[in-house]
Scaffold this motif. Structure first.
Motif, mmCIF file in Angstrom:
data_model
loop_
_atom_site.group_PDB
_atom_site.id
_atom_site.type_symbol
_atom_site.label_atom_id
_atom_site.label_comp_id
_atom_site.label_asym_id
_atom_site.label_seq_id
_atom_site.Cartn_x
_atom_site.Cartn_y
_atom_site.Cartn_z
ATOM 1 N N UNK A 101 65.602 -7.124 -3.838
ATOM 2 C CA UNK A 101 67.113 -7.373 -3.687
ATOM 3 C C UNK A 101 67.423 -7.470 -2.192
ATOM 4 N N UNK A 102 67.208 -6.486 -1.306
ATOM 5 C CA UNK A 102 67.181 -6.583 0.041
ATOM 6 C C UNK A 102 66.026 -6.046 0.944
ATOM 7 N N UNK A 103 65.939 -6.484 2.126
ATOM 8 C CA UNK A 103 64.970 -5.972 3.218
ATOM 9 C C UNK A 103 65.472 -5.202 4.250
ATOM 10 N N UNK A 104 64.816 -4.080 4.685
ATOM 11 C CA UNK A 104 65.400 -3.495 5.879
ATOM 12 C C UNK A 104 64.345 -3.346 6.836
ATOM 13 N N UNK A 105 64.453 -3.772 8.290
ATOM 14 C CA UNK A 105 63.133 -3.646 9.093
ATOM 15 C C UNK A 105 63.599 -2.683 10.058
ATOM 16 N N UNK A 106 62.834 -1.588 10.357
ATOM 17 C CA UNK A 106 62.573 -0.659 11.221
ATOM 18 C C UNK A 106 61.412 -0.960 12.406
ATOM 19 N N UNK A 107 61.500 -0.120 13.309
ATOM 20 C CA UNK A 107 60.219 -0.267 14.541
ATOM 21 C C UNK A 107 59.098 -0.444 14.062
ATOM 22 N N UNK A 108 58.890 0.755 12.834
ATOM 23 C CA UNK A 108 57.372 0.749 12.583
ATOM 24 C C UNK A 108 57.237 0.369 10.890
ATOM 25 N N UNK A 148 58.843 -1.260 7.147
ATOM 26 C CA UNK A 148 59.909 -2.451 6.396
ATOM 27 C C UNK A 148 60.098 -1.849 5.131
ATOM 28 N N UNK A 149 61.306 -1.757 4.590
ATOM 29 C CA UNK A 149 61.797 -1.066 3.334
ATOM 30 C C UNK A 149 62.143 -2.347 2.543
ATOM 31 N N UNK A 183 64.568 -3.045 -4.695
ATOM 32 C CA UNK A 183 64.525 -3.779 -5.767
ATOM 33 C C UNK A 183 65.455 -3.725 -6.341
ATOM 34 N N UNK A 184 65.827 -4.920 -7.362
ATOM 35 C CA UNK A 184 66.914 -5.119 -8.023
ATOM 36 C C UNK A 184 67.088 -3.892 -9.174
ATOM 37 N N UNK A 185 66.074 -3.211 -9.474
ATOM 38 C CA UNK A 185 66.286 -1.938 -10.470
ATOM 39 C C UNK A 185 66.414 -0.803 -9.621
ATOM 40 N N UNK A 186 66.696 -0.648 -8.416
ATOM 41 C CA UNK A 186 66.968 0.367 -7.480
ATOM 42 C C UNK A 186 65.666 1.305 -6.960
ATOM 43 N N UNK A 187 64.680 0.687 -7.293
ATOM 44 C CA UNK A 187 63.497 1.115 -6.745
ATOM 45 C C UNK A 187 63.279 0.773 -5.189
ATOM 46 N N UNK A 188 62.463 1.606 -4.580
ATOM 47 C CA UNK A 188 62.273 1.532 -2.918
ATOM 48 C C UNK A 188 60.638 1.317 -2.767
ATOM 49 N N UNK A 189 60.444 0.351 -2.019
ATOM 50 C CA UNK A 189 59.178 0.067 -1.590
ATOM 51 C C UNK A 189 59.021 0.096 0.036
ATOM 52 N N UNK A 190 57.861 0.652 0.525
ATOM 53 C CA UNK A 190 57.795 0.633 1.799
ATOM 54 C C UNK A 190 56.518 0.270 2.653
ATOM 55 N N UNK A 191 56.226 -0.356 3.374
ATOM 56 C CA UNK A 191 55.324 -0.677 4.226
ATOM 57 C C UNK A 191 55.094 -0.362 5.853
#
Length: 299
Positions: free
Chosen positions: A225-232, A234-235, A238-246
């Motif tokens: 659904x959305x992507x959010x970038x930090x310095x080190x 990326x989050x 998802x459309x179901x409310x889950x969160x993934x990170x790398x």
């Protein structure tokens, strides 16, 4: 200091519908889909063709014939989406973060279309963008995710990348979630999105119990659904409310103990191939599920 109203918009009877903030510059989209930028002009990040710092919002005249629907500010570059679904970029081209030139990393003074020579890329309709400090992301209306820019800190989410990505690359179906195998201790099964196959892997204690019983329904891939970038990092939301990170886990961003010795983690039998160490820092080079309370959902 306290928040200060930007007087330019109400004084000129302009209604703002979207805003974005970078390291030293800001942007706004108005109700008639026009783009304004202001702040530091270094690296041409404002897109006005000049290095001049703007002390008030300034209309981007190079996009005056386009309706702008989305904008995102990185540290030294800016991305926007036109109503045609095409992505435009300008500012610093370092690390290929603009995605404009196949072999170049030059700054761009005004908005230019991303990946202009890629017919496949131009055929996609993009609905979301995210400009990070050194990287960029574009999400299509059908859920395909494209990435480009710096491979530093593994924030792009692609395995085995050694060189910066100067041409947008589609991120494959690499979103993984874990749950406990019945009757096992310290072991878990990994169900990859869109696949039926499972493999048993060793996991950190944070990846267990009730969190890991939340697997993909019927093995179907989840949409971003959305992507959010930090310095080190990326989050991904998802459309179901889950969160993934790398990316980096140096300060616990991956929900793994940052004080745990990397050598110890590496030596664990069946250790996750997605998580590895460089020096004294753990990294995940593909998006991994971020365990949150089962009752919590993010919108």
């Amino acid at each position: 200091l306290t928040p200060k109203m930007i007087q330019y918009f109400p004084q000129n009877h302009v209604k703002v519908t979207q805003i974005a903030a970078g390291e030293q510059h800001s942007a706004a989209i108005t109700e008639n889909c026009k783009l304004y930028t202001w702040g530091c002009g270094a690296n041409y990040r404002l897109g006005h063709g000049t290095l001049q710092t703007m002390l008030k919002p300034y209309l981007n005249t190079y996009l005056k014939d386009s309706f702008v629907t989305r904008v995102s500010c990185g540290a030294t570059h800016t991305l926007c989406i036109a109503s045609t679904g095409h992505i435009y970029a300008w500012g610093s081209g370092m690390n290929g973060r603009l995605g404009i030139d196949v072999g170049g990393i030059e700054d761009h003074t005004i908005p230019a279309r991303v990946a202009p020579l890629s017919e496949d890329f131009q055929n996609y309709y993009f609905s979301e963008i995210c400009a990070g400090p050194h990287q960029s992301f574009g999400l299509t209306d059908e859920g395909q995710l494209f990435v480009w820019g710096s491979v530093k800190f593994k924030t792009l989410g692609i395995v085995n990348l050694k060189k910066d990505v100067v041409v947008p690359m589609m991120l494959g179906s690499t979103f993984n979630k874990f749950h406990l195998t019945k009757g096992s201790t310290g072991k878990a099964e990994k169900l990859e999105s869109g696949r039926d196959s499972r493999q048993t892997v060793d996991v950190n204690s944070n990846y267990d119990l009730k969190f890991q019983k939340k697997i993909f329904p019927n093995g179907n891939a989840l949409k971003i659904k959305r992507i959010f970038c930090g310095e080190t990092n990326t989050v991904f939301l998802m459309v179901n409310g889950d969160i993934y990170i790398t990316g980096s886990g140096e300060y616990g961003q991956l929900c793994l103990d940052p004080e745990k010795k990397c050598e110890e983690f590496q030596k664990r039998e069946g250790a996750l191939k997605e998580i590895f160490s460089e020096g004294e820092v753990l990294y995940s080079n593909t998006p991994i599920y971020l365990p949150v309370n089962l009752e919590t959902k993010f919108k």
